[in-house]
Design an enzyme around this catalytic site. Structure first.
Site, PDB file in Angstrom:
ATOM      1  N   GLU A  95      -0.974  -8.732   4.911  1.00 19.39           N
ATOM      2  CA  GLU A  95      -0.826  -8.866   6.373  1.00 19.39           C
ATOM      3  C   GLU A  95      -2.182  -8.797   7.081  1.00 19.39           C
ATOM      4  OE1 GLU A  95      -0.362  -6.174   4.699  1.00 19.39           O
ATOM      5  OE2 GLU A  95      -0.886  -4.387   5.850  1.00 19.39           O
TER       6      GLU A  95
ATOM      7  N   CYS B 118       0.835  -1.199   0.000  1.00 27.63           N
ATOM      8  CA  CYS B 118       0.000   0.000   0.000  1.00 27.63           C
ATOM      9  C   CYS B 118       0.875   1.256   0.000  1.00 27.63           C
ATOM     10  CB  CYS B 118      -0.991  -0.056   1.160  1.00 27.63           C
ATOM     11  SG  CYS B 118      -2.388   1.060   0.949  1.00 27.63           S
TER      12      CYS B 118
ATOM     13  N   HIS C 151      -3.438  -5.728   0.984  1.00 24.62           N
ATOM     14  CA  HIS C 151      -2.775  -5.933   2.280  1.00 24.62           C
ATOM     15  C   HIS C 151      -2.735  -7.415   2.672  1.00 24.62           C
ATOM     16  CE1 HIS C 151      -2.474  -1.738   3.734  1.00 24.62           C
ATOM     17  NE2 HIS C 151      -3.531  -1.530   2.973  1.00 24.62           N
TER      18      HIS C 151
END
Lengths: 84, 218
Positions: free
Chosen positions: B197, B87, B195
């Site tokens: 994560e 990002c 994302h």
């Protein structure tokens, strides 16, 4: 010395912000606007010793992203000069 | 595997990134402040997390990419250390020049925050070797400036060199050729808008990001 730097998107790079402004102008019934492109104006107050080349470097290294943007440098008492 | 997460003023996914790296590797990453001018020695992985570094002033990632820590990060990239930018991290990597192109305002101007359907378009990279070829995965996105732009020659080169590793299955932000993630020429630097994560725990809605960390930490 006041230096003005105009940062604009290159031709052919889509400008969603300009499009939204264009749309808003139309919705306010302003006719005859063919296109809108939005950019940035950055004003620097620099010592007289700062050279034109150094200002160019500032633009290339930070103020503009030359992948997508052009910049023009306006020195005092001169018209904007195209640089890239 | 020794890893580090770079923290900028305005980073907001640094903790999630650290949790993901620790969950998969079993080792706590170093948290490195942007003002430092040296990285811890012996790093294998550097993560540049999402967020809004410096409030996205000037351009997203522009200020962060000129901070002290970036010089050693660029040197580490040259030595082959694996670098993952997610990002805002992707935006920072393009601003440093480690990755080509630029991330512009989403073409529809809206901030897009949802699960994005992606295709893993290359499993040749060290970041995606754990996915099945052309796998359809779902990873959250949350960005305003995710519209990947590069000139036609650069896009052709990225495709010809198998460096586009993720694509959106639908156009969500106007990105050229639906590109969601790319690697550098050497293959050790990945930038992506989604994302991974945020997709490592079933309780958070999905685990499709896990294979990326498992590939990376292999």
């Amino acid at each position: 010395m006041k230096v003005r730097i105009f940062v604009t998107l290159k031709d052919g790079v889509l400008d969603p912000q300009g499009k939204a402004i264009h749309h808003a102008l139309e919705s306010l019934d302003f006719a005859g606007v063919n296109d809108v492109r939005a950019g940035k104006l950055i004003e620097l107050d620099v010592a007289p010793s700062v050279s034109r080349e150094e200002i160019d470097k500032m633009c290339d290294k930070l103020l503009a992203n030359t992948v997508i943007e052009n910049y023009e440098i306006e020195l005092p008492e001169t018209a904007p000069e195209k640089t890239s | 595997m020794q890893s580090a997460v770079i923290v900028f003023p305005g980073s907001n996914c640094d903790r999630d990134m650290a949790v993901a790296l620790e969950t998969v590797s079993g080792q706590k990453p170093h948290m490195v402040w942007h003002g430092d001018s040296e990285l811890p020695s012996g790093l294998d992985i550097i993560a540049i997390p999402g967020g809004f570094s410096y409030g996205d002033y000037l351009r997203s990632g522009a200020m962060a990419s000129r901070s002290n820590i970036i010089r050693p990060v660029i040197e580490a990239a040259g030595r082959g250390v694996r670098i993952l930018g997610v990002c805002n991290g992707f935006q920072i990597l393009t601003e440093t020049g480690l990755l080509p192109g630029a991330l512009m305002r989403n073409s529809n101007i809206h901030f897009v925050c949802k699960d994005a359907e992606l295709e893993v378009t290359s499993t040749a990279s060290i970041f995606t070797s754990g996915y099945a070829s052309n796998a359809a995965i779902s990873i959250p996105v949350a960005h305003h400036d995710g519209n990947f732009f590069a000139d036609g020659d650069t896009l052709d080169q990225l495709e010809n060199e198998d460096r586009v590793v993720f694509r959106y299955r639908n156009d969500i932000n106007g990105s050229s050729r639906n590109i969601a993630g790319i690697v550098n020429e050497a293959g050790n630097v990945l930038g992506m808008m989604p994302h991974p994560e945020r997709a490592i725990d079933k309780k958070h809605g999905g685990t499709d990001g896990l294979a990326l960390f498992e590939s990376l930490l292999r």
